[in-house]
Motif scaffolding. Structure first.
Motif, short mmCIF file in Angstrom:
data_model
loop_
_atom_site.label_atom_id
_atom_site.label_comp_id
_atom_site.label_asym_id
_atom_site.label_seq_id
_atom_site.Cartn_x
_atom_site.Cartn_y
_atom_site.Cartn_z
N ILE A 112 0.85 -1.21 0.00
CA ILE A 112 0.00 0.00 0.00
C ILE A 112 0.88 1.25 0.00
CG2 ILE A 112 -1.75 1.30 1.26
CD1 ILE A 112 -2.75 -1.34 2.41
N VAL A 113 0.80 2.04 -1.07
CA VAL A 113 1.55 3.29 -1.20
C VAL A 113 0.56 4.41 -1.52
CG1 VAL A 113 3.33 4.53 -2.48
CG2 VAL A 113 3.62 2.10 -1.99
N LYS A 114 0.63 5.48 -0.76
CA LYS A 114 -0.28 6.62 -0.96
C LYS A 114 0.51 7.86 -1.36
CE LYS A 114 -3.56 4.91 2.49
NZ LYS A 114 -4.25 5.20 3.78
N LYS A 115 -0.07 8.63 -2.26
CA LYS A 115 0.59 9.88 -2.65
C LYS A 115 0.21 10.98 -1.68
CE LYS A 115 -2.95 11.40 -5.94
NZ LYS A 115 -3.22 11.80 -7.33
N GLY A 116 1.16 11.86 -1.42
CA GLY A 116 0.91 13.02 -0.56
C GLY A 116 0.87 14.27 -1.40
N LYS A 117 1.61 15.28 -0.97
CA LYS A 117 1.65 16.55 -1.70
C LYS A 117 2.44 16.39 -2.99
CE LYS A 117 3.01 21.39 -1.19
NZ LYS A 117 3.68 22.39 -0.33
N ILE A 118 1.87 16.86 -4.08
CA ILE A 118 2.54 16.79 -5.38
C ILE A 118 2.69 18.21 -5.92
CG2 ILE A 118 2.35 16.01 -7.77
CD1 ILE A 118 1.05 13.50 -6.82
N ALA B 276 5.15 18.20 -14.99
CA ALA B 276 4.24 17.51 -15.91
C ALA B 276 4.83 16.20 -16.43
CB ALA B 276 3.86 18.43 -17.07
N SER B 277 5.49 15.45 -15.56
CA SER B 277 6.12 14.19 -15.96
C SER B 277 5.65 13.06 -15.05
CB SER B 277 7.65 14.29 -15.89
OG SER B 277 8.13 15.31 -16.76
N PHE C 176 4.33 1.89 -8.82
CA PHE C 176 3.32 2.92 -8.57
C PHE C 176 3.69 4.15 -9.40
CE2 PHE C 176 3.18 0.21 -4.87
CZ PHE C 176 1.83 0.10 -4.58
N GLU C 177 2.72 4.68 -10.17
CA GLU C 177 2.98 5.81 -11.04
C GLU C 177 2.29 7.08 -10.51
OE1 GLU C 177 2.00 5.01 -15.08
OE2 GLU C 177 3.31 3.23 -15.22
N PHE C 178 3.06 8.17 -10.47
CA PHE C 178 2.53 9.47 -10.03
C PHE C 178 3.08 10.55 -10.97
CE2 PHE C 178 2.88 6.80 -6.24
CZ PHE C 178 1.55 6.77 -5.83
N GLU C 179 2.28 11.60 -11.18
CA GLU C 179 2.65 12.65 -12.13
C GLU C 179 2.82 13.99 -11.41
OE1 GLU C 179 1.16 14.46 -16.46
OE2 GLU C 179 -0.06 13.00 -15.35
#
Length: 733
Positions: free
Chosen positions: A170-176, A229-230, A251-254
């Motif tokens: 389980i991986v969660k995104k925070g501030k981007i 924007a990547s 896990f992919e995040f932009e």
């Protein structure tokens, strides 16, 4: 048909007698009734004997490898009269202190299967670490389901070892933001120990060859310096003392795109920051002017100001890692992999000016009141070795071994005694003896370690000669190799690896011990290494270490090969009674120990690989562990034994057969080894000279009627010893 006979079909020519374990008391019976506790399946023909469920399997043994367990057993003595015997494995997870067991559940995998096993071995994987398990092996056949009787099974209790953690799921995104991504994650479902750190690997999507790795002790990180924007791919894995687990799935995040600030409001934060920075710089300059020579007088209250004004003084004032997060390290990789340090590096405690500092840094201080000494189990160089109990506040009581420092010690003896604790305290591995702590603030001074019920490996093997399966022996060797791989990875060279320095517990887990020796080469008659613990025999030491004092992990590999030989031969003394000088001469001339009796060819080849004269040609401990793992997973590869006739080194062919100089007759030789009872047997079968005896193989002994394994070993070892002496010119030709 009269009673006791039956005719299954009217077309049968004659009546048939009831098959075994069945009867009929009536005339004209078309079938016979099974006796009590005997059964017949519907598909069994009436002419077939009634059968019953098999008895329990026999002599079940286990081999534990971290969180996998290999079970092996002998088929039941009574198959119930059927050939369709198969096996079922029941798994229970037990809480030792509560005595409660529950079914293992679906997370455990069985190789090849749990139900319907035809062979007499199985491996369970994906078990929990540091957990007690009970495995029940039940034999079943075609009528087992018809029997209301009690299940017949054999049970095996095991405790799993430490292991690498399971994957992070389980991986969660925070501030981007446009140049950064913050992440958080949950600890693995099965940490299998204390999580020491996490490793986060990330790279721009479709740019996998150029990636970055961050190490963190927390479950949150922020990856910075990213492109706006990547899309970035992240993978995370955890590390315990047993090593790294596997990486998580991707896990992919932009990152966010770049937006130009246009409103006046957007400028407010920038102006505020600029003003703040200006005020800080002004304070720094004023502080520097007021403090005068603060940097000249060392690291006083104004050191931080000095550091700003004179960056070159940062190191002098102890700011070795300014602005660096101590919980996080970052490494960059481009088009290739740089080896990361998976474990800490060993620090030699002798480099400390004050040895007490090393002890307190690497070993935990224990209150003497927490220790109960129960009995003396041996004597060490510095004092007695005892067994006892350790009860720390808030923790359960543990059995421990306690080394004590005898009364009247000198400061040097105290320093040497505690030196082993300074070394041992740096290690944390299931196959390295674990240091619980030291007692230095009261007397007697003590070193407290985990308790190993079966003591030293060489003594244990001698007491249990021939009692273990090959798989169990390989499991012991695998544990030793895993411990040595860990030491090698840390940069520690043991220098005294031998079966006497391996301890073994009740689960047959082997652990490397004895880290407290100093090693100095001296000119003594036997060219042995003299240590505070006595002489280290040359027979365990690599040639380059003897000749040039070149101790490396490669010389430890040579010693490991000797340990392999000791284990497979159940504690035989390497090179028997040859002197150290004779051993050096024989090894230098290319002689190597022959294969032990009944040794699998794969194991002996690994021994020979460890004894390569060129140390660069020897396998690494990592390769040894992998090789032994393959053998354990494929037990059939251990069935090919070294040919008894080729057990002797090919150097013998240059010297001819044994002459009469060793013993004047076969009878004299057999009497000398207390095997005189076989003299007549040898003579009757044509072995009337020592030349003829020299060609005897193990198969010959069995053919002659020497059936006792102990007698076979004694005769073969005596012949081997004479051949070794012949190689070294010790026996006249």
């Amino acid at each position: 048909c009269r009673p006791g006979f039956f005719k299954a079909s009217p077309h049968s020519q004659s009546c048939s007698k009831c098959p075994p374990h069945s009867y009929t008391n009536e005339e004209a019976s078309t079938s016979c009734v099974c006796e009590k506790d005997y059964f017949r399946r519907e598909s069994d023909p009436p002419t077939m004997a009634c059968t019953r469920p098999p008895s329990a399997p026999r002599n079940a043994i286990s081999n534990v490898n971290e969180t996998s367990v290999f079970l092996e057993w002998i088929p039941p003595a009574d198959t119930g009269g059927r050939k369709d015997v198969s096996y079922y494995i029941a798994c229970k997870k037990c809480i030792s202190h509560a005595g409660v067991c529950e079914e293992c559940g679906g997370q455990v995998r069985y190789l090849p299967r749990q139900i319907g096993l035809k062979n007499t071995s199985v491996m369970m994987v994906d078990l929990l670490a540091h957990t007690n398990y009970t495995f029940e092996i039940e034999a079943v056949n075609g009528v087992s389901s018809l029997s209301p009787g009690i299940r017949q099974y054999v049970s095996v209790n095991v405790t799993t070892n430490q292991a690498a953690p399971s994957p992070v799921t389980i991986v969660k995104k925070g501030k981007i933001a446009k140049n950064s991504i913050s992440l958080s994650w949950q600890e693995p479902d099965r940490p299998n120990g204390i999580i020491l750190e996490y490793e986060i690997k990330y790279f721009e999507k479709d740019q996998e060859t150029s990636y970055t790795i961050i190490k963190s002790k927390e479950t949150t990180i922020t990856a910075e310096g990213l492109k706006p924007a990547s899309v970035y791919v992240f993978q995370i894995r955890a590390r315990t003392a047993a090593g790294y687990g596997v990486f998580s799935r991707r896990f992919e995040f932009e990152t966010t795109p770049v937006f130009a600030a246009s409103s006046d409001e957007s400028q407010i934060p920038i102006i505020a920051v600029s003003v703040t920075v200006g005020v800080i710089l002004l304070a720094v300059v004023i502080g520097f002017l007021l403090s005068g020579s603060c940097c000249e007088c060392g690291c006083g209250r104004a050191s931080s100001l000095c550091a700003v004004a004179h960056p070159s003084l940062i190191w002098r004032c102890g700011y070795s890692k300014a602005k660096q997060d101590p919980e996080e390290e970052k490494m960059h990789f481009h088009n290739g992999h740089i080896k990361l340090p998976g474990v800490r590096t060993y620090i030699d405690p002798h480099t400390y000016e004050d040895p007490n500092q090393a002890v307190h840094e690497f070993a935990k201080e224990i209150e003497a009141s927490c220790i109960t000494i129960e009995r003396v189990i041996g004597a060490g160089e510095f004092g007695e070795v005892c067994s006892g109990r350790l009860k720390l506040p808030g923790k359960r009581e543990l059995p421990v071994a306690i080394k004590t420092l005898k009364v009247g010690y000198t400061e040097k003896q105290r320093r040497d005694f505690l030196g082993e604790a300074s070394i041992m305290g740096q290690f944390d591995h299931p196959n390295i003896i674990h240091l619980e702590g030291v007692v230095t603030k009261s007397k007697p001074v003590m070193i407290v370690t985990e308790y190993m019920e079966n003591g030293s490996l060489d003594t244990f093997l001698k007491k249990n000669d021939g009692q273990f399966t090959v798989i169990q022996l390989v499991g012991m060797l695998r544990g030793i190799a895993a411990g040595m791989k860990y030491l090698s990875d840390m940069g520690y060279v043991h220098r005294d690896l031998a079966a006497r320095n391996i301890l073994i517990n009740s689960n047959l887990v082997c652990k490397v011990s004895d880290f407290g020796l100093s090693r100095v080469l001296e000119d003594d008659p036997e060219a042995a290494y003299t240590t505070r613990g006595g002489k280290i025999p040359i027979r365990w030491t690599a040639p380059e270490a003897i000749a040039f004092r070149k101790f490396t992990s490669a010389s430890d590999v040579w010693s490991y090969g000797i340990v392999m030989w000791e284990v497979v031969s159940y504690g035989e003394r390497p090179y028997w009674e040859m002197t150290n000088q004779d051993v050096i001469k024989a090894v230098e001339e290319g002689y190597r120990l022959p294969s032990p009796m009944d040794c699998p060819a794969a194991l002996y080849q690994l021994m020979l690989d460890c004894w390569q004269k060129d140390r660069n040609s020897r396998p690494k401990f990592e390769e040894i562990v992998n090789m032994l793992d393959k053998l354990i997973r494929n037990p059939s590869s251990l069935k090919t034994l070294v040919n008894a006739s080729s057990r002797v080194s090919n150097l013998l062919s240059d010297h001819g057969p044994l002459g009469s100089g060793a013993y004047r007759s076969v009878g004299e030789w057999l009497e000398a080894i207390k095997m005189g009872r076989y003299t007549e047997l040898f003579m009757e079968n044509g072995y009337s000279s020592m030349d003829a005896v020299a060609q005897v193989t193990l198969e010959d002994l069995r053919r002659l009627g020497v059936t006792l394994v102990g007698h076979q070993k004694k005769i073969m070892n005596s012949l081997q010893e004479m051949k070794v002496q012949l190689i070294n010119g010790m026996v006249p030709l």
